[in-house]
Design a protein around this motif. Structure first.
Motif, mmCIF file in Angstrom:
data_model
loop_
_atom_site.group_PDB
_atom_site.id
_atom_site.type_symbol
_atom_site.label_atom_id
_atom_site.label_comp_id
_atom_site.label_asym_id
_atom_site.label_seq_id
_atom_site.Cartn_x
_atom_site.Cartn_y
_atom_site.Cartn_z
ATOM 1 N N LEU A 25 -39.039 55.418 64.211
ATOM 2 C CA LEU A 25 -40.377 54.973 64.604
ATOM 3 C C LEU A 25 -40.657 53.540 64.157
ATOM 4 C CD1 LEU A 25 -42.426 58.229 63.960
ATOM 5 C CD2 LEU A 25 -41.982 57.161 66.168
ATOM 6 N N THR A 26 -40.169 53.176 62.970
ATOM 7 C CA THR A 26 -40.391 51.788 62.524
ATOM 8 C C THR A 26 -39.678 50.804 63.449
ATOM 9 O OG1 THR A 26 -38.574 52.004 60.920
ATOM 10 C CG2 THR A 26 -40.797 52.400 60.115
ATOM 11 N N LYS A 27 -38.541 51.218 64.017
ATOM 12 C CA LYS A 27 -37.864 50.360 64.995
ATOM 13 C C LYS A 27 -38.744 50.107 66.217
ATOM 14 C CE LYS A 27 -33.172 52.014 64.034
ATOM 15 N NZ LYS A 27 -32.082 52.859 64.588
ATOM 16 N N LYS A 28 -39.627 51.068 66.483
ATOM 17 C CA LYS A 28 -40.515 50.958 67.640
ATOM 18 C C LYS A 28 -41.895 50.444 67.235
ATOM 19 C CE LYS A 28 -38.111 54.613 70.178
ATOM 20 N NZ LYS A 28 -37.684 53.789 71.328
ATOM 21 N N ASN A 29 -41.938 49.792 66.064
ATOM 22 C CA ASN A 29 -43.142 49.102 65.574
ATOM 23 C C ASN A 29 -44.308 50.029 65.236
ATOM 24 O OD1 ASN A 29 -41.999 46.456 65.791
ATOM 25 N ND2 ASN A 29 -42.295 46.581 68.008
ATOM 26 N N TRP A 30 -43.988 51.206 64.719
ATOM 27 C CA TRP A 30 -45.031 52.073 64.184
ATOM 28 C C TRP A 30 -45.229 51.764 62.702
ATOM 29 C CZ3 TRP A 30 -47.607 56.567 66.274
ATOM 30 C CH2 TRP A 30 -47.354 56.783 67.637
ATOM 31 N N ASP A 31 -46.485 51.691 62.281
ATOM 32 C CA ASP A 31 -46.801 51.663 60.855
ATOM 33 C C ASP A 31 -46.763 53.086 60.330
ATOM 34 O OD1 ASP A 31 -47.142 48.979 60.371
ATOM 35 O OD2 ASP A 31 -49.276 48.980 60.839
ATOM 36 N N VAL A 32 -46.099 53.293 59.194
ATOM 37 C CA VAL A 32 -45.892 54.644 58.661
ATOM 38 C C VAL A 32 -46.581 54.791 57.305
ATOM 39 C CG1 VAL A 32 -44.179 56.315 57.877
ATOM 40 C CG2 VAL A 32 -43.694 54.889 59.881
ATOM 41 N N LYS A 43 -43.411 62.732 46.283
ATOM 42 C CA LYS A 43 -43.970 61.453 45.822
ATOM 43 C C LYS A 43 -42.859 60.498 45.406
ATOM 44 C CE LYS A 43 -47.590 59.618 42.750
ATOM 45 N NZ LYS A 43 -46.864 58.512 42.083
ATOM 46 N N LYS A 44 -41.951 60.970 44.588
ATOM 47 C CA LYS A 44 -40.840 60.136 44.108
ATOM 48 C C LYS A 44 -39.928 59.713 45.258
ATOM 49 C CE LYS A 44 -37.213 60.124 40.531
ATOM 50 N NZ LYS A 44 -36.015 59.859 41.314
ATOM 51 N N ILE A 45 -39.589 60.661 46.131
ATOM 52 C CA ILE A 45 -38.669 60.370 47.239
ATOM 53 C C ILE A 45 -39.263 59.331 48.179
ATOM 54 C CG2 ILE A 45 -37.518 61.353 49.262
ATOM 55 C CD1 ILE A 45 -37.372 64.014 47.713
ATOM 56 N N ILE A 51 -42.354 53.576 51.284
ATOM 57 C CA ILE A 51 -43.386 53.959 52.255
ATOM 58 C C ILE A 51 -44.706 54.157 51.530
ATOM 59 C CG2 ILE A 51 -44.071 55.759 53.916
ATOM 60 C CD1 ILE A 51 -40.942 56.317 54.125
ATOM 61 N N PRO A 52 -45.809 53.590 52.030
ATOM 62 C CA PRO A 52 -47.117 53.777 51.381
ATOM 63 C C PRO A 52 -47.452 55.256 51.229
ATOM 64 C CG PRO A 52 -47.253 52.081 53.073
ATOM 65 C CD PRO A 52 -45.897 52.712 53.208
ATOM 66 N N TYR A 53 -47.797 55.654 50.000
ATOM 67 C CA TYR A 53 -47.966 57.073 49.687
ATOM 68 C C TYR A 53 -49.366 57.331 49.137
ATOM 69 C CZ TYR A 53 -46.932 61.709 47.751
ATOM 70 O OH TYR A 53 -46.945 63.044 47.467
ATOM 71 N N TYR A 54 -49.976 58.422 49.604
ATOM 72 C CA TYR A 54 -51.305 58.822 49.137
ATOM 73 C C TYR A 54 -51.238 60.277 48.673
ATOM 74 C CZ TYR A 54 -52.666 54.674 51.774
ATOM 75 O OH TYR A 54 -52.771 53.386 52.252
ATOM 76 N N GLY A 55 -51.652 60.521 47.427
ATOM 77 C CA GLY A 55 -51.649 61.873 46.889
ATOM 78 C C GLY A 55 -53.003 62.535 47.042
ATOM 79 N N ILE A 56 -52.991 63.824 47.402
ATOM 80 C CA ILE A 56 -54.233 64.583 47.556
ATOM 81 C C ILE A 56 -54.155 65.861 46.719
ATOM 82 C CG2 ILE A 56 -54.665 63.721 49.903
ATOM 83 C CD1 ILE A 56 -53.687 66.541 50.903
ATOM 84 N N SER A 57 -55.288 66.487 46.546
ATOM 85 C CA SER A 57 -55.341 67.787 45.888
ATOM 86 C C SER A 57 -54.669 68.825 46.777
ATOM 87 C CB SER A 57 -56.805 68.178 45.644
ATOM 88 O OG SER A 57 -56.896 69.489 45.147
ATOM 89 N N SER A 58 -53.917 69.740 46.157
ATOM 90 C CA SER A 58 -53.255 70.774 46.956
ATOM 91 C C SER A 58 -53.098 72.035 46.133
ATOM 92 C CB SER A 58 -51.883 70.298 47.444
ATOM 93 O OG SER A 58 -51.040 70.011 46.341
ATOM 94 N N GLY A 59 -53.180 73.151 46.807
ATOM 95 C CA GLY A 59 -52.970 74.441 46.165
ATOM 96 C C GLY A 59 -51.830 75.157 46.835
ATOM 97 N N LYS A 60 -51.061 75.908 46.065
ATOM 98 C CA LYS A 60 -49.918 76.617 46.616
ATOM 99 C C LYS A 60 -50.380 77.873 47.351
ATOM 100 C CE LYS A 60 -45.307 78.249 45.437
ATOM 101 N NZ LYS A 60 -44.278 78.392 44.400
#
Length: 355
Positions: A25-32, A43-45, A51-60
């Motif tokens: 997708l980045t080859k096709k000029n998509w912002d990711v 998060k680490k990977i 890649i810009p990363y945003y963490g949210i609250s989550s429950g299993k």
């Protein structure tokens, strides 16, 4: 420029297929952008991939009773709120979800913001997170053709598994050098998943005296599972985890012993590696790996050994049978190609440009 938000986490298997799609997708000029949990493996990977990363609250989301089940619905609701406002701010043209519990709030928030949502289901049957998410999806991609009967017919498309292109670029000589091996004996690579598999680790080590007469062994045993007792054995090399060198290691590999996580086994299939699959038992899973393994066995892509039958003798016999009959498996695997998978998924996402 178009924008897309990826989500998925909880295990490496919910992240690596995203890493196969993102470069296309980045080859096709998509912002990711990526939305995941605040402290999950994703998060680490993703941050290491730049890649810009945003963490949210989550429950299993659990299928069994746990006291945390009383708290997690509130975390999921908060996660939906977190994701809703993030999506409002990022204004993506599409959302792509690989599953895992963190994906549910993102998928629901995308639907609430009227953003097209694409889901990919790796396993033979959908996990709980994807079962919930399918209600809000525009399109569902599946790895196994048989999976379509478990999902809404009008939304579901069989694509196969998106494979990272770098896994195909390995060099056998570099893999042998990395392990300190020669070309004199075939190489078995043992993989227990991103967290390892203690039962497999133990039985493999019980078999070293016999196996090393015929093979060299690369053992990816998981964090904290290295054995000091087996540290300096010729022809046996242990690693907690292999990252950038994995393509070369796989190029040097003649046989694989592995769990039956979908992403891994489709990489082995693409690489044409005869495999012995030891799926997670139902006592510690929902049975998805058993179905994955049985599907591969039925197509002659793999030999299967269930963990309840795993002993020193059964492992040794299965490995020898696999090696003796490797041409049979290679012939069956030759018919499989993953070339169209990425193209199909990327084309479907690209169609959102015209909306």
């Amino acid at each position: 420029m178009n924008r897309i938000v990826f989500t998925g986490g909880g295990s490496a298997g919910h992240v690596t297929p995203n890493l196969a799609i993102i470069p296309e997708l980045t080859k096709k000029n998509w912002d990711v952008y990526y939305i995941g949990s605040k402290n999950g493996i994703e998060k680490k990977i993703i941050e290491e991939a730049g890649i810009p990363y945003y963490g949210i609250s989550s429950g299993k989301l659990r299928r069994y009773f746990d006291i945390k089940n009383l708290q997690d619905p509130f975390r999921v609701v908060k996660g939906i709120g977190d994701a809703y406002f993030l999506i409002r701010r990022l204004k993506p043209d599409a959302i792509f979800s690989k599953g895992g519990f963190v994906s549910v709030p993102v998928v629901i928030a995308g639907w609430l913001n009227r953003v097209p949502v694409f889901i990919h289901e790796s396993d033979y049957t959908p996990g709980l997170a994807n079962k919930i998410a399918t209600k809000f999806a525009s399109k569902i991609f599946v790895t196994f053709e048989e999976s379509r009967k478990h999902l809404p017919e009008d939304k579901t498309v069989y694509t196969g598994s998106p494979i990272r292109k770098e896994i195909l670029t390995g060099k056998r000589e570099k893999g042998l050098k990395f392990a300190g091996f020669s070309n004199d004996k075939p190489v078995i690579t043992v993989m227990g998943g991103s967290l390892g598999a203690r039962r497999i680790n133990s039985v493999v080590r019980e078999n070293l005296d016999d196996l090393l007469t015929q093979f060299q062994i690369i053992h990816i045993c998981g964090k904290g599972n290295m054995s000091s007792e087996h540290k300096n054995i010729k022809g046996y090399k242990q690693f907690e985890y292999i990252s950038s060198e994995l393509p070369d290691v796989m190029a040097a590999t003649d046989l694989v012993i592995s769990r039956a996580g979908s992403n891994s086994i489709f990489e082995f299939l693409t690489l044409k590696k005869p495999m012995l699959l030891i799926p997670l038992p139902r006592s510690s899973s929902r049975g998805d790996q058993i179905l994955n393994a049985e599907s591969f066995e039925k197509k002659d892509f793999a030999s299967v050994l269930f963990e309840e039958n795993l002993t020193k003798n059964s492992l040794y016999q299965k490995v020898n049978d696999l090696y003796q009959n490797r041409d049979h498996y290679l012939k069956a695997m030759k018919e499989y190609s993953s070339n169209e998978t990425l193209e199909m998924i990327v084309s479907a996402i690209e169609e959102t440009k015209s909306r």
